[in-house]
Design a protein around this motif. Structure first.
Motif, PDB file in Angstrom:
ATOM      1  N   ILE A 159       0.788  -5.942 -11.565  1.00  0.00           N
ATOM      2  CA  ILE A 159       0.637  -5.200 -10.325  1.00  0.00           C
ATOM      3  C   ILE A 159      -0.838  -4.892 -10.088  1.00  0.00           C
ATOM      4  O   ILE A 159      -1.663  -4.972 -11.000  1.00  0.00           O
TER       5      ILE A 159
ATOM      6  N   THR B  88       0.977  -3.031  -4.772  1.00  0.00           N
ATOM      7  CA  THR B  88       1.579  -1.717  -4.577  1.00  0.00           C
ATOM      8  C   THR B  88       0.683  -0.800  -3.758  1.00  0.00           C
ATOM      9  O   THR B  88      -0.536  -0.950  -3.770  1.00  0.00           O
TER      10      THR B  88
ATOM     11  N   ALA C  56       2.839  -7.870  -7.788  1.00  0.00           N
ATOM     12  CA  ALA C  56       3.332  -6.792  -6.936  1.00  0.00           C
ATOM     13  C   ALA C  56       2.121  -6.046  -6.388  1.00  0.00           C
ATOM     14  O   ALA C  56       1.395  -5.397  -7.139  1.00  0.00           O
TER      15      ALA C  56
ATOM     16  N   THR D  87      -1.050 -10.268   2.262  1.00  0.00           N
ATOM     17  CA  THR D  87      -0.133  -9.360   1.584  1.00  0.00           C
ATOM     18  C   THR D  87       0.321  -8.199   2.439  1.00  0.00           C
ATOM     19  O   THR D  87       1.437  -7.722   2.281  1.00  0.00           O
TER      20      THR D  87
ATOM     21  N   ARG E 122       4.333 -10.888 -15.001  1.00  0.00           N
ATOM     22  CA  ARG E 122       4.449  -9.952 -13.887  1.00  0.00           C
ATOM     23  C   ARG E 122       3.305  -8.957 -13.983  1.00  0.00           C
ATOM     24  O   ARG E 122       3.131  -8.322 -15.031  1.00  0.00           O
TER      25      ARG E 122
ATOM     26  N   TYR F 151       5.608  -8.656  -2.906  1.00  0.00           N
ATOM     27  CA  TYR F 151       5.642  -9.557  -4.055  1.00  0.00           C
ATOM     28  C   TYR F 151       5.123 -10.937  -3.647  1.00  0.00           C
ATOM     29  O   TYR F 151       5.497 -11.469  -2.602  1.00  0.00           O
TER      30      TYR F 151
ATOM     31  N   VAL G 152       5.983  -2.482  -1.286  1.00  0.00           N
ATOM     32  CA  VAL G 152       5.576  -3.352  -2.385  1.00  0.00           C
ATOM     33  C   VAL G 152       5.737  -4.795  -1.932  1.00  0.00           C
ATOM     34  O   VAL G 152       6.832  -5.224  -1.569  1.00  0.00           O
TER      35      VAL G 152
ATOM     36  N   GLY H 223       7.143  -0.932  -8.265  1.00  0.00           N
ATOM     37  CA  GLY H 223       6.468  -2.178  -8.599  1.00  0.00           C
ATOM     38  C   GLY H 223       6.019  -2.234 -10.041  1.00  0.00           C
ATOM     39  O   GLY H 223       6.028  -3.303 -10.677  1.00  0.00           O
TER      40      GLY H 223
END
Length: 430
Positions: free
Chosen positions: A11, A92, A90, A60, A9, A77, A75, A105
């Motif tokens: 950001i 952001t 994410a 996005t 994960r 994803y 946010v 995020g």
């Protein structure tokens, strides 16, 4: 056959127009992670605008308001994968008004890509002054203990891929990182629009000896990998399952997710806040009975004795140093438009337990422009980051955020409106 790494994960963070959405779109495009209909949307938008370059941010910036204003609000994803691993991105917001969205995020991220728009900086000043939002987001990432920071110096094509200017930005951010206490920081010169050093090494930066961005991401350890096996057992009870209560073989199980450590049949555990101990006799996973389970597993635990246990109680290792606490020191990021009311009680939701809490002291509020902490404050306003002390109506069994993000995170809720007014990271317990 090599084992695929756990999903990562990460950001993107930085100031408005740094190119976060464009970078993600280009990353998806170059790694061939787009579906045919997504490619058609990009090509149609390109034809309508009569521009040579594709607008990758369309992938996005999904909300109509975002496209109209040219900024990211919510946010977003996105999921993609390479031959080596899977990713959850994410995207952001960069605008100060949406700092609270950025915190949301970042709270579960193992890594962060901090974009710096090289074209917006004044290189006549020494040292180079970074934008305020770059500093703000870096400070938030430090408070959230984000373990890996990749500084993507974007729009290098507008600087003729100048190594000298890249090094000036690197020095400026290096000073910021040292001031904040960021640990693992890496720098990559990129052009999100043209794809330089995103998936493949760019011929335009022969002086850059590092790896492209995607390769770095593929090899970073996730939080789960870094903390696996290094923590004591921690299991908040979400649900007590009872069946056939009138029969002699009454089933009593305790359901939840393991947030730290491991558990196995026969292991002795302690139940907080009662401090009673018991042994694990059965572990049931969604696939059936298992002998052991680890962090992240959703399971049902049965014990060798009947104990008064309810939602919000916590199972810990028998000799765990964790004890229930009624006073905590924490970092708060304030979400609500209304400022903190020190005289007011808020609901504090930690794990599966909710208790009343009051902010007894505002120790300091971070000034994002100077990166200094202002003391003597009694109010926290929207998007402020503050260090506070809270008194709780009932004790909670928690960890510090640095030890375990799940055991050390909480939210504050307005009792009247049920709005989430703040997110908190526990620094210490008393």
């Amino acid at each position: 056959m090599t084992t695929q790494l756990t999903p990562l994960r990460f950001i993107t963070a930085g100031s408005v127009d740094d190119g976060k959405s464009t970078l993600i779109g280009r990353l998806l495009y170059d790694s061939k992670s787009l579906l045919t209909d997504q490619l058609n949307v990009l090509n149609q938008a390109k034809d309508k605008s009569n521009k040579e370059a594709i607008d990758f941010s369309l992938l996005t910036d999904g909300l109509e308001a975002e496209r109209e204003q040219g900024i990211t609000i919510d946010v977003a994803y996105r999921y993609f994968s390479t031959a080596k691993r899977k990713f959850i991105i994410a995207d952001t917001p960069g605008h100060e008004q949406y700092t609270r969205n950025m915190v949301t995020g970042a709270s579960t991220a193992s890594a962060a890509i901090v974009l710096v728009d090289a074209s917006q900086l004044d290189f006549t000043r020494q040292p180079v002054e970074l934008l305020a939002q770059t500093k703000r987001h870096s400070a938030i990432l430090r408070h959230l203990n984000c373990p890996h920071i990749i500084v993507a110096v974007n729009k290098m094509d507008l600087l003729d891929y100048s190594e000298e200017k890249f090094n000036l930005i690197k020095a400026a951010y290096g000073e910021l990182a040292e001031h904040l206490g960021l640990k693992d920081v890496r720098f990559v010169p990129v052009s999100a629009l043209l794809g330089d050093n995103l998936v493949y090494k760019s011929d335009s930066t022969p002086w850059y000896q590092g790896e492209p961005l995607l390769t770095i991401l593929e090899n970073l350890p996730s939080i789960e990998e870094e903390q696996s096996g290094s923590e004591d057992f921690y299991f908040p009870v979400q649900l007590v399952i009872r069946q056939d209560a009138d029969k002699q073989d009454d089933f009593r199980g305790y359901q939840g997710r393991i947030e730290a450590g491991e558990v196995h049949i026969g292991q002795k555990i302690r139940i907080e806040p009662s401090a009673l101990t018991a042994s694990v006799t059965e572990i049931i996973s969604p696939k059936g009975e298992v002998k052991s389970a680890k962090r992240g597993d959703v399971i049902t635990i049965r014990l060798d004795k009947d104990i008064d246990i309810s939602r919000g109680d916590v199972f810990v290792a028998e000799y765990s140093p964790l004890t229930p606490s009624k006073q905590i020191q924490a970092t708060l990021c304030w979400f609500d438009e209304r400022a903190l009311n020190p005289a007011r009680k808020y609901l504090l939701k930690h794990g599966t337990q909710t208790v009343f809490a009051r902010v007894s002291e505002v120790e300091q509020v971070l000034d994002i422009k100077t990166l200094s902490n202002a003391t003597g404050e009694d109010q926290i306003k929207m998007n402020d980051i503050a260090q506070v002390r809270l008194n709780l109506q009932k004790p909670i069994t928690a960890t510090t955020y640095a030890e375990n993000s799940a055991g050390g995170a909480f939210i504050l809720i307005d009792e009247a409106t049920y709005h989430t007014v703040a997110a908190g990271m526990i620094l210490g317990l008393e």
